[in-house]
Each structure stands twice: as structure tokens, then as C-alpha cells.
Design a protein around this motif. Structure first.
Motif, PDB file in Angstrom:
ATOM      1  N   UNK A 113       8.965  -1.523  -2.204  1.00  0.00           N
ATOM      2  CA  UNK A 113       7.711  -1.847  -1.698  1.00  0.00           C
ATOM      3  C   UNK A 113       6.903  -0.771  -0.972  1.00  0.00           C
ATOM      4  N   UNK A 114       7.848  -0.268  -0.059  1.00  0.00           N
ATOM      5  CA  UNK A 114       7.308   0.893   0.923  1.00  0.00           C
ATOM      6  C   UNK A 114       6.912   2.084   0.284  1.00  0.00           C
ATOM      7  N   UNK A 121       6.553  -4.384   8.078  1.00  0.00           N
ATOM      8  CA  UNK A 121       7.971  -3.373   8.151  1.00  0.00           C
ATOM      9  C   UNK A 121       7.518  -2.077   9.101  1.00  0.00           C
ATOM     10  N   UNK A 129      -6.056   3.975   6.942  1.00  0.00           N
ATOM     11  CA  UNK A 129      -4.808   4.291   6.515  1.00  0.00           C
ATOM     12  C   UNK A 129      -4.583   4.063   5.043  1.00  0.00           C
ATOM     13  N   UNK A 166       7.281   0.137  12.110  1.00  0.00           N
ATOM     14  CA  UNK A 166       7.875   0.135  13.134  1.00  0.00           C
ATOM     15  C   UNK A 166       7.214  -0.389  14.291  1.00  0.00           C
ATOM     16  N   UNK A 170      15.264  -4.617   7.506  1.00  0.00           N
ATOM     17  CA  UNK A 170      16.482  -5.149   7.918  1.00  0.00           C
ATOM     18  C   UNK A 170      17.401  -5.279   6.704  1.00  0.00           C
ATOM     19  N   UNK A 221      12.410  -4.155  -0.479  1.00  0.00           N
ATOM     20  CA  UNK A 221      11.716  -3.696   0.567  1.00  0.00           C
ATOM     21  C   UNK A 221      11.356  -2.070   0.559  1.00  0.00           C
ATOM     22  N   UNK A 231       6.141   2.191  -3.035  1.00  0.00           N
ATOM     23  CA  UNK A 231       4.867   1.754  -3.646  1.00  0.00           C
ATOM     24  C   UNK A 231       3.549   2.222  -2.856  1.00  0.00           C
ATOM     25  N   UNK A 232       3.516   1.464  -1.536  1.00  0.00           N
ATOM     26  CA  UNK A 232       2.584   1.390  -0.916  1.00  0.00           C
ATOM     27  C   UNK A 232       2.386   2.815  -0.110  1.00  0.00           C
ATOM     28  N   UNK A 277      -0.329   4.727  -1.582  1.00  0.00           N
ATOM     29  CA  UNK A 277      -1.696   4.411  -1.275  1.00  0.00           C
ATOM     30  C   UNK A 277      -2.161   4.798   0.122  1.00  0.00           C
ATOM     31  N   UNK A 278      -1.358   5.674   1.028  1.00  0.00           N
ATOM     32  CA  UNK A 278      -1.851   6.152   2.325  1.00  0.00           C
ATOM     33  C   UNK A 278      -2.834   7.323   2.282  1.00  0.00           C
ATOM     34  N   UNK A 279      -3.874   7.178   2.866  1.00  0.00           N
ATOM     35  CA  UNK A 279      -4.909   7.792   2.677  1.00  0.00           C
ATOM     36  C   UNK A 279      -4.595   9.538   2.717  1.00  0.00           C
ATOM     37  N   UNK A 315      10.687   6.528  13.848  1.00  0.00           N
ATOM     38  CA  UNK A 315      10.552   6.173  12.403  1.00  0.00           C
ATOM     39  C   UNK A 315       9.208   5.288  11.951  1.00  0.00           C
ATOM     40  N   UNK A 316       8.891   5.544  10.636  1.00  0.00           N
ATOM     41  CA  UNK A 316       7.742   4.833  10.178  1.00  0.00           C
ATOM     42  C   UNK A 316       8.022   3.235   9.851  1.00  0.00           C
ATOM     43  N   UNK A 317       9.145   3.001   9.270  1.00  0.00           N
ATOM     44  CA  UNK A 317       9.499   1.751   9.021  1.00  0.00           C
ATOM     45  C   UNK A 317      11.014   1.102   9.308  1.00  0.00           C
ATOM     46  N   UNK A 318      10.905   0.055   9.649  1.00  0.00           N
ATOM     47  CA  UNK A 318      12.282  -0.687   9.983  1.00  0.00           C
ATOM     48  C   UNK A 318      12.675  -1.825   8.742  1.00  0.00           C
ATOM     49  N   UNK A 362      -3.786  10.937  -0.624  1.00  0.00           N
ATOM     50  CA  UNK A 362      -4.700  10.617  -1.483  1.00  0.00           C
ATOM     51  C   UNK A 362      -6.028  11.446  -1.417  1.00  0.00           C
ATOM     52  N   UNK A 363      -6.388  11.626  -0.322  1.00  0.00           N
ATOM     53  CA  UNK A 363      -7.501  12.232   0.296  1.00  0.00           C
ATOM     54  C   UNK A 363      -7.840  13.631  -0.428  1.00  0.00           C
ATOM     55  N   UNK A 375       4.036  -4.581   3.416  1.00  0.00           N
ATOM     56  CA  UNK A 375       4.885  -3.365   4.065  1.00  0.00           C
ATOM     57  C   UNK A 375       4.191  -3.180   5.345  1.00  0.00           C
TER      58      UNK A 375
END
Lengths: 205, 205
Positions: A180-181, B187, B163, B189, A167, A177, A183-184, A187-189, A162-165, A192-193, B184
Motif C-alpha cells: 500500500x505504501x 502509517x 502532499x 511516522x 507493525x 502495508x 502504491x501511495x 501519488x506523492x506530489x 523514517x517516513x513510515x512505521x 508527479x509534479x 497509508x
């Protein structure tokens, strides 16, 4: 039109995926489209086709499998259940984020076909807490509980896919959380690229 | 002790990296350690060794290069400037996040050696705005400005190596986005997995 984000919430049995998903959808400032499953089981009282499920017959479901439209599927007690790709694709293309809550096996199948999603693994605060939750569920004997804990352990090892964990110590914290993930993630390239490449090409004309 | 996050803020010339960095460090709720550069130039009035820079002589700097301790370095007007790896490594190991503001060339050198960082590319809201900022800087002739714009364009293409892309439309918005990214990143992984593996091994004993 900017493509939506596919958000996949998964995690071991008993970790509280459903509770977190429900709390997330009660938030006033989110606008996720819930991924609707396809099934061959009969609609129950009040269930609406295209809202609760896409209700189809076995023949139609199997045509979807053959056509490669099922991101994942499984058969339980004689009925098919699965996630149709076309609904998710169309929703993302229209600029809306899609939210999918799914077990670990299903999530990994989905990831093979849509790796661009944000794959979130919901974890217990610690394995002792998970054990308590598994035990607290019913009146099963210790051997069954041990087997469940072992299964949960091996599922937690799947976290590496997975990308995120996130809790699940408190539902509202887990919900924040996840917000937030998302939202962020915007912003990942890699999301957006393409837009910027188009902008540069415009300026260089 | 949980390792800190290396946050690298970079982007094309004139995009406002320094302004965003200063505003970020004025936020009451952040606790980043600023990556201190090493240089062979003389300290100016009031500059403190180990605070403003690590001031060393050419011999010491070149020993650091040979020892593989420079994440990146360059020579300007007869003096070396660079980023020592040991300071960043020690700070991260002590559980503190390290913030590095650096040009595109430098950032890509750092990334080769520390790919686990969060690489943030600060972008202009649109290239026209960047052009205005480049023009607005001084009284240079149009040819020089065109050349700067071309250089900025090619730097923006470098975004693909990062990133995250953060638009610097308003300084406070850019600051908030960077804070969200860092939250983020914790978080992700790959940062969390080792801790969980240890937990599982404990339970299975």
C-alpha cells in the motif's frame, strides 16, 4: 520514463525484516528490483556475481568508496559489505522500483544520500514481543538480553528519521502495508509534479 | 485515543471534486466525518443547523474570525462562508477522520493552520480533458474559456503545495486512490511516534 521508487525496509535487530522481505518478494503482483550489495568476501558455492552480490576485490571496493559510489558500507570480519549507488540509480532511472533491506545504521546513511526514497521502519507490535523474540533466539544470559533490549529501544527511537512505521504483527499484514505504501508513494506530489509542469508548458505554447 | 486524520480534497475548478466526494461517501467501508461549514446565509427549505451548515448571524461569524476559529473564510454575495476550526479539532481528537472538500485558495489557508492534514490535489487526466470539461459546461465565448484554462493552469501549479496528486480519470479509481492514501497516512511516522515513545518509556521503567 517515470523514475522508480526506492523502498528502504529497515528496523531494529530481531524484528523480522528478512522474513517480511522474503514474503514480499513471493507476492505475484510486485516487481521490485532487489538492491544487490557489493562485497569483498569470496563467493560461496552457487553464488553468482551480479545476482547474489557484486564480488570485487579490496582495491575495487576502496575505489568505489573514494568515488562516492557507496551509499553505505561497513567492514565485518575483514571483508567489506556495502550498497553501490550506481546500480540503484540506473535501476530507478529505467523506471523500476528498487527494494533495499538494511539495518538502521545503514538506512540512515542511505537516507542522507537519497532522501527521496520511501523509508519504512518495521516495528514489533510491542516491545514485550520484541523482548520475547530476542530472548527466544538463544540461550544467552539475562544481562546480554537486557543489553539487546536497550539497544532495540534506542533503535526504535530512530523511527523518527523514517517516513513510515509498519507493525510486524503478522507477516502477511506487514507485506500488504508495504505494498500500500509503495502504491501511495507514487501519488506523492514531489514524484508527479515534473510531469505536470511539462504538460502545462505544452498547453500554454 | 488515536487522533483522526484530516483529509483535504481540493483541486482546480471543474475537475470534479464534488462528484468524487459524493462517490467516496457512498463507499460502505469509510467512516469520515464531513467538515461542516459555517455561514451567515439563511437556511433553505429542509436544511438543518449543525448538519448542512452551522447557521449563524454576521455578528457570531465575525466573533469566530476574531477568535481565530475560522480556518478559512470568504464572503460571497453578502454572506460569509467558512470552515470552523473547533469542529474539526474536536472530531479529530475523538479519533474520527475529517474530510474537507474545498477550493485551492481555501485549502492553502487551511494548510497554514493545520499542516498535519493529508492534502490531496485532484487533477484532470490531462489539461486537454480539463479544457473540454470547462468548455462543455456552458455556452461561454472562447475568450472566457481561455481565461478559465489559464486560471486552471495556475491552480495546477499550486499542486506543489499539496502532499498527493490524484488523477480523476475515473471516479471509482480516484475514490480508491483516496482510500489508499488515508490508509497509508495512518502509517506515517509523525502520526505513530508519540505512541511508541510512550511504550518505550513504559518498558524502561
Amino acid at each position: 520514463m517515470k523514475r522508480g521508487v526506492l523502498i528502504v525496509l529497515s528496523g531494529p535487530s530481531g524484528v523480522g525484516k528478512g522474513t517480511v522481505r522474503k514474503a514480499l518478494f513471493e507476492e505475484p503482483d510486485i516487481d521490485f528490483t532487489y538492491s544487490i550489495s557489493m562485497t569483498t568476501r569470496q563467493p560461496r558455492n552457487g553464488e553468482v556475481d551480479g545476482e547474489d552480490y557484486f564480488f570485487v576485490n579490496r582495491n575495487e571496493f576502496e575505489e568505489n568508496i573514494t568515488a562516492g559510489n557507496m551509499l553505505e558500507y561497513a567492514e565485518y570480519v575483514g571483508n567489506y559489505y556495502g550498497t553501490p549507488k550506481s546500480f540503484i540509480d540506473n535501476t530507478l532511472a529505467s523506471g523500476h522500483d528498487v527494494f533495499l533491506e538494511i539495518d538502521v545504521q545503514g538506512a540512515l546513511q542511505v537516507k542522507e544520500k537519497m532522501p527521496e526514497g520511501a523509508y519504512i521502519f518495521l516495528t514489533p507490535p510491542d516491545l514485550q514481543a520484541l523482548k520475547e523474540r530476542l530472548v527466544g533466539r538463544g540461550t544467552d544470559d539475562p544481562e546480554i538480553i537486557d543489553r539487546r533490549v536497550a539497544a532495540a529501544s534506542s533503535e526504535i527511537r530512530m523511527m523518527s528519521k523514517y517516513d513510515y512505521a509498519v507493525v510486524n504483527d503478522e507477516v502477511q499484514l506487514a507485506v500488504q502495508r508495504i505494498k500500500d505504501i509503495v502504491k501511495v508513494e507514487r501519488l506523492r506530489v514531489n514524484r508527479i509534479l515534473p510531469e505536470y509542469i511539462a504538460m502545462i508548458e505544452e498547453l500554454e505554447k
